[in-house]
Structures are given as structure tokens and as C-alpha cells.
Design a protein around this motif. Structure first.
Motif, PDB file in Angstrom:
ATOM      1  N   UNK A  13     -38.855  -3.335  37.293  1.00 38.26           N
ATOM      2  CA  UNK A  13     -39.207  -4.311  38.322  1.00 38.26           C
ATOM      3  C   UNK A  13     -38.104  -5.361  38.396  1.00 38.26           C
ATOM      4  N   UNK A  14     -37.536  -5.544  39.579  1.00 35.30           N
ATOM      5  CA  UNK A  14     -36.482  -6.534  39.756  1.00 35.30           C
ATOM      6  C   UNK A  14     -36.469  -6.980  41.215  1.00 35.30           C
ATOM      7  N   UNK A  15     -35.725  -8.029  41.488  1.00 38.52           N
ATOM      8  CA  UNK A  15     -35.651  -8.590  42.831  1.00 38.52           C
ATOM      9  C   UNK A  15     -34.965  -7.611  43.771  1.00 38.52           C
ATOM     10  N   UNK A  16     -35.457  -7.576  45.020  1.00 41.12           N
ATOM     11  CA  UNK A  16     -34.854  -6.734  46.036  1.00 41.12           C
ATOM     12  C   UNK A  16     -35.342  -5.307  46.057  1.00 41.12           C
ATOM     13  N   UNK A  17     -36.297  -4.946  45.228  1.00 41.64           N
ATOM     14  CA  UNK A  17     -36.781  -3.564  45.171  1.00 41.64           C
ATOM     15  C   UNK A  17     -38.083  -3.423  45.960  1.00 41.64           C
ATOM     16  N   UNK A  18     -38.467  -2.193  46.199  1.00 45.17           N
ATOM     17  CA  UNK A  18     -39.728  -1.873  46.883  1.00 45.17           C
ATOM     18  C   UNK A  18     -40.664  -1.234  45.853  1.00 45.17           C
ATOM     19  N   UNK A  19     -41.720  -1.943  45.502  1.00 43.74           N
ATOM     20  CA  UNK A  19     -42.608  -1.536  44.412  1.00 43.74           C
ATOM     21  C   UNK A  19     -43.989  -1.239  44.975  1.00 43.74           C
ATOM     22  N   UNK A  20     -44.604  -0.176  44.476  1.00 46.06           N
ATOM     23  CA  UNK A  20     -45.979   0.189  44.804  1.00 46.06           C
ATOM     24  C   UNK A  20     -46.870  -0.151  43.612  1.00 46.06           C
ATOM     25  N   UNK A  21     -47.994  -0.804  43.872  1.00 48.63           N
ATOM     26  CA  UNK A  21     -48.905  -1.244  42.807  1.00 48.63           C
ATOM     27  C   UNK A  21     -50.323  -0.839  43.182  1.00 48.63           C
ATOM     28  N   UNK A  22     -50.994  -0.203  42.236  1.00 45.87           N
ATOM     29  CA  UNK A  22     -52.431   0.044  42.352  1.00 45.87           C
ATOM     30  C   UNK A  22     -53.079  -0.434  41.060  1.00 45.87           C
ATOM     31  N   UNK A  23     -53.889  -1.468  41.146  1.00 45.43           N
ATOM     32  CA  UNK A  23     -54.486  -2.051  39.946  1.00 45.43           C
ATOM     33  C   UNK A  23     -55.856  -2.599  40.243  1.00 45.43           C
ATOM     34  N   UNK A  24     -56.696  -2.599  39.218  1.00 46.33           N
ATOM     35  CA  UNK A  24     -58.025  -3.221  39.265  1.00 46.33           C
ATOM     36  C   UNK A  24     -58.150  -4.198  38.100  1.00 46.33           C
ATOM     37  N   UNK A  25     -57.130  -5.028  37.913  1.00 46.37           N
ATOM     38  CA  UNK A  25     -57.078  -5.990  36.810  1.00 46.37           C
ATOM     39  C   UNK A  25     -57.147  -7.421  37.349  1.00 46.37           C
ATOM     40  N   UNK A  26     -57.958  -7.632  38.383  1.00 50.07           N
ATOM     41  CA  UNK A  26     -58.178  -8.961  38.956  1.00 50.07           C
ATOM     42  C   UNK A  26     -56.906  -9.575  39.531  1.00 50.07           C
ATOM     43  N   UNK A  33     -50.521  -7.474  39.661  1.00 50.92           N
ATOM     44  CA  UNK A  33     -49.864  -7.784  40.932  1.00 50.92           C
ATOM     45  C   UNK A  33     -49.089  -9.087  40.840  1.00 50.92           C
ATOM     46  N   UNK A  34     -49.685 -10.119  40.259  1.00 52.25           N
ATOM     47  CA  UNK A  34     -48.987 -11.388  40.096  1.00 52.25           C
ATOM     48  C   UNK A  34     -47.795 -11.292  39.166  1.00 52.25           C
ATOM     49  N   UNK A  35     -47.912 -10.468  38.106  1.00 48.77           N
ATOM     50  CA  UNK A  35     -46.790 -10.294  37.184  1.00 48.77           C
ATOM     51  C   UNK A  35     -45.606  -9.626  37.879  1.00 48.77           C
ATOM     52  N   UNK A  36     -45.886  -8.640  38.739  1.00 51.98           N
ATOM     53  CA  UNK A  36     -44.809  -7.974  39.472  1.00 51.98           C
ATOM     54  C   UNK A  36     -44.174  -8.935  40.470  1.00 51.98           C
ATOM     55  N   UNK A  37     -44.998  -9.738  41.152  1.00 54.81           N
ATOM     56  CA  UNK A  37     -44.465 -10.708  42.105  1.00 54.81           C
ATOM     57  C   UNK A  37     -43.586 -11.738  41.406  1.00 54.81           C
ATOM     58  N   UNK A  38     -43.988 -12.181  40.230  1.00 52.20           N
ATOM     59  CA  UNK A  38     -43.177 -13.146  39.497  1.00 52.20           C
ATOM     60  C   UNK A  38     -41.846 -12.534  39.073  1.00 52.20           C
ATOM     61  N   UNK A  39     -41.848 -11.273  38.659  1.00 51.07           N
ATOM     62  CA  UNK A  39     -40.610 -10.624  38.243  1.00 51.07           C
ATOM     63  C   UNK A  39     -39.677 -10.395  39.439  1.00 51.07           C
ATOM     64  N   UNK A  40     -40.230 -10.133  40.628  1.00 54.08           N
ATOM     65  CA  UNK A  40     -39.403  -9.897  41.809  1.00 54.08           C
ATOM     66  C   UNK A  40     -38.834 -11.193  42.381  1.00 54.08           C
ATOM     67  N   UNK A  41     -39.467 -12.321  42.107  1.00 50.00           N
ATOM     68  CA  UNK A  41     -38.915 -13.603  42.517  1.00 50.00           C
ATOM     69  C   UNK A  41     -38.958 -13.880  44.003  1.00 50.00           C
ATOM     70  N   UNK A  42     -39.817 -13.210  44.754  1.00 53.33           N
ATOM     71  CA  UNK A  42     -39.915 -13.456  46.184  1.00 53.33           C
ATOM     72  C   UNK A  42     -38.925 -12.665  47.016  1.00 53.33           C
TER      73      UNK A  42
END
Length: 476
Positions: free
Chosen positions: A194-207, A211-220
Motif C-alpha cells: 500500500x502506497x500513495x498513487x496506487x489503486x487498491x481494492x478493499x473488502x472488509x467487515x472490520x468497522x 479501510x482507514x488504515x489503507x487511506x492513511x497509508x495512501x496519504x490522499x
């Protein structure tokens, strides 16, 4: 100079409307700072808006009336502060019969009413304990730590992060995040590249924590597509991060129930404007029919009296409200359809850079379905609390192909108490952090075609050349 210092620290200061994490000891709680909003934490209430303007990581003392006051930590006069301290040799003659403490519960409540704070109450308990001086130095420090934890009235305000929120959920409600531990989450982010500028697919049921952890790693920067089951995505954990608005612009959503239609090319038929509007257009027709019936009844009610006339006006208001709701529903459905089409356009290319799955559902079918959106030579990470579903995924991928470098790992973590002459593992710790399946995608169809074209014809040509050479050496 003061102004420049304030500008440098502006990003690290608490502001109104921020999402923060409250900490006391090993207990965490997420909250949002709002004016005059009472927050209850560990049986104490206070107002978080009193902390606005202070730096993150500041420890506040809870005062009367719910006010917060920054304070520096004070050492309790005890083992570490007295050179001529009285320490016992062992604890064999100390019995826990409840009679060694002179202060009763009523006395402690009286001390609180007199204005004594947590550390002062702890000092009173030490002075009124008959067996404190007979305890060993280790036992005295343990006693002080236990009492400070019970009577402490301070709270620390922290800035949300992946580690802090993961520890909060795992300590308070581990079932909501499928018992996902923070060290396992860190491994998932690393193995998923996971890094900035990438296209990531997420499927999770962890509230929404993953998803927030991936967003933080991508940095917007980049694109993040969330697949969700049911009527809508769950993002409580993601909202606790308090991301700025431009982070949310990179987030897209797609229902899991429409993935097969997208792969089959039937999504446009299911999500066409006519199909989306027809059910909503029927509602106004019914509303108009009800309106005609209400007009007829209104004419009859006008003849009866003024009181019934008021009832008819109220019915007309209700009809207007109903029509307004129908129009708002139409607008929402149209916006949802546009977002769905835009997300489908991102997926149709099949050039996603990574896939992260952490769900309470069976991961095998989800992985085999969503793996088709990944580009070749891209990583995928699947988390599950149990090992057996991931073993099934491993075997299916081995049979079908399309993945290499697959590994099924078990993360393990142990905390240690590091103190002079008593360093040892913590007795109470997590037994397991779940299991993680990782791998890399490959283009199976291209590999098979290349192998069929290069290997098979080459071997046939060699055989024909051998036959020709034998025939020429032995003429008929």
C-alpha cells in the motif's frame, strides 16, 4: 518569534471538530470535540472543548464541573523518592485480610469532597497502610501503580492513528474487527504494498478500521475502491481517523452483489436510468391518486364544518411532504447511480495495484471473484481469524492457477515487562493474531499460450529433422 512557533505547531494542536482518542493507562476511547458536549470516560464526565488550542499528547486533569486543566505529572512520594525508605525483606508475614488499610470507603469519598485529587489520595492510602512499610520494594511499587490506576483523574488526548485505533478496538471490542491485532494489520499493509498513487481494492467487515488504515497509508493520493455487502458500507472506524476532505475524494464504493454483473457486462442493464427511476416514478402516480381522493373527501368535509376543513389542510401538507421526499429519493438514487457507473469504469480496466480482504465471510469466493480486477504481478492479502478458510483458498488457487509466491502465515506477538531485576513476559497477553494469506497474481492465459507456441512446435521440428537425416543417409 512566538507567532512563528504557533504556525509551526498549528498542525499538532487540538482544534474544534477534530476526532481524538482519549487514553488512561491501557484504555482508549475515540471521541469528537464539540462545543458543550459532555464526554463520559471511565465513569468520569468532562467537556473536551476545554482542550482546544493545546498540543496533542497533553495530559489533562479533570476538575470540578467537567473542566480540563493541563498539568505535569507529579511523582508520588514513595519508594523512588525517599533515600531512607523502609522496605521489608519479604512478604511472607503479610496477609490480605482487608484490615491493614485504616481508611474506609466513606473516608475516601470525604477526601474527594474536600478537593483531594488522585495522587493525593494515593499518598493518603500509603500513609494509612499498616503493611506498606513491611512490603518489599517491588511490592511497594506494584501497590502504588495499582492505586494510581484506580484513583487517577487524568486523561491524555492523542491524535488518531492506525496503531492507536487498532489497539483501542482490539482492547474494547475485538469482535467488531474480527479480532484483528495491530501487528497483523501492519503486516497486511506492508505485504499489500500500500502506497500513495496506487489503486487498491478493499473488502472488509472490520468497522472500517482496515479501510482507514489503507487511506492513511495512501496519504490522499490514488484511488481506493471499497466493496461492501448489504445496503451500504460501514465506516465508523474510518471516520474516527478524522481525514481531511481531499482524502474522501479518493474513496469509491461498489456493492459486492453487483460484481458478477460487472464481470458479465450486464451492469448497465441493471443500473440503467429507466430501471432506477421507474420504481420512484410509480410513487408520485400513487400520490396523485391519493391526492384526487383527498380532494373529493375535502369537498365533503368543507360542507360539514371548519374543524374538518383544518383536517383537510393537514392532509394536503402531508401530501406535499410525501412528494418532497419522493423527489429527494429520486435525486439520491440518480447520484448513487452516477457514482456506481464511475466506480465501474475504474474496475473495468482490470489494472488494480492491490487487494486487501479482511472479513467475517468466507474469503474463498470473494478472493476468486475480486482477483480478476488485479493487474498481473500485483499482491493480494487475505486475513481471517481462522486457518481453515485460508487453507481452502490456498488449495483453490493452486488448482486454478493465476497466483504465485503464496504464503499462509500466523502472526505472533509477546509483550515484555522490562524493569530492573524483574524483566519477564507479560502474563496476560493475546493468544493469537489471526492468519494471513498472501500471494502475487500472474497472467495465466498468456503464459499458457506462450508455452503452447514455443515448446510444442519446437520439439516436433526436432523430431522431423531427425527423421529427414535418417532417410537421407539410408536411401531406398
Amino acid at each position: 518569534m512566538a507567532d512563528n512557533g504557533d504556525d509551526k505547531d498549528a498542525a499538532y494542536r487540538i482544534c474544534d471538530g477534530d476526532y481524538v482518542v482519549l487514553k488512561r493507562g491501557d484504555i482508549y476511547k475515540a471521541a469528537q470535540i464539540q462545543a458543550k458536549r459532555k464526554v463520559v470516560f471511565e465513569k468520569q464526565w468532562f467537556f473536551l472543548d476545554k482542550s482546544v488550542g493545546e498540543l496533542y499528547g497533553t495530559t489533562f486533569e479533570i476538575q470540578a464541573g467537567g473542566a480540563l486543566k493541563p498539568h505535569a505529572a507529579k511523582q508520588v512520594v514513595g519508594v523512588a523518592d525517599k533515600d531512607g525508605k523502609e522496605v521489608g525483606t519479604d512478604n511472607r508475614n503479610i496477609s490480605d485480610d482487608g484490615k491493614s488499610q485504616k481508611l474506609t470507603r466513606d473516608d475516601i469519598e470525604t477526601l474527594k469532597e474536600q478537593g483531594l485529587k488522585g495522587q493525593e489520595i494515593v499518598q493518603q492510602l500509603i500513609d494509612n497502610s499498616a503493611t506498606f512499610k513491611n512490603k518489599t520494594a517491588f511490592a511497594q511499587e506494584k501497590y502504588i501503580k495499582k492505586k494510581k490506576k484506580k484513583y487517577d483523574n487524568s486523561v491524555t488526548v492523542l491524535k488518531p492513528s492506525t496503531r492507536i485505533l487498532a489497539m483501542m478496538y482490539h482492547g474494547r471490542e475485538p469482535g467488531k474487527i474480527c479480532h484483528l491485532r495491530y501487528d497483523t494489520l501492519a503486516q497486511m499493509l506492508t505485504l499489500g504494498n500500500i502506497h500513495a498513487g496506487s489503486k487498491i481494492l478493499v473488502f472488509e467487515t472490520c468497522a472500517g478500521l482496515v479501510l482507514g488504515a489503507v487511506m492513511e497509508r495512501m496519504g490522499g493520493y490514488g484511488s481506493l475502491i471499497q466493496f461492501y455487502p448489504g445496503g451500504g458500507p460501514t465506516r465508523a472506524g474510518m471516520e474516527s481517523f478524522g481525514f481531511p476532505p481531499h482524502f474522501h475524494q479518493t474513496l469509491h464504493e461498489f456493492p459486492l452483489c453487483k460484481v458478477n454483473a460487472l464481470l458479465a457486462g450486464n451492469l448497465e442493464a441493471e443500473g440503467s436510468p429507466d430501471a432506477a427511476v421507474d420504481p420512484q416514478e410509480q410513487a408520485p402516480d400513487g400520490a396523485e391518486g391519493d391526492g384526487e381522493a383527498s380532494k373529493e373527501t375535502q369537498e365533503m368535509e368543507v360542507r360539514e364544518g371548519d374543524a374538518e376543513d383544518d383536517d383537510s389542510k393537514e392532509k394536503e401538507r402531508q401530501e406535499r411532504r410525501r412528494e418532497k421526499k419522493v423527489q429527494e429519493t429520486k435525486v439520491k438514487n440518480e447520484e448513487r447511480r452516477k457514482k456506481l457507473v464511475a466506480t465501474a469504469a475504474l474496475l473495468e480496466g482490470g489494472n488494480a495495484d492491490g487487494l486487501v480482504i479482511a472479513s467475517r465471510f468466507d474469503p474463498c469466493s470473494v478472493l476468486l471473484c475480486l482477483k480478476r480486477f488485479l493487474a498481473p504481478s500485483r499482491p493480494f492479502v487475505v486475513y481471517c481469524q481462522y486457518r481453515e478458510p485460508l487453507i481452502e483458498c490456498y488449495n483453490k488457487l493452486r488448482e486454478q492457477g493465476g497466483a504465485i509466491s503464496m504464503r499462509l502465515t500466523d502472526s505472533w506477538l509477546r509483550h515484555y515487562q522490562v524493569l530492573p531485576n524483574r524483566t519477564h513476559p507479560v502474563l496476560l497477553m493475546s493468544g493469537g493474531g489471526g492468519y494471513v494469506l498472501t500471494g502475487t497474481t500472474v497472467a495465466t492465459e498468456t503464459a499458457k499460450a506462450t508455452q503452447a507456441k514455443e515448446e510444442e512446435p519446437a520439439s516436433k521440428r526436432i523430431r522431423l529433422e531427425e527423421v529427414d537425416s535418417v532417410s537421407s543417409s539410408n536411401p531406398a
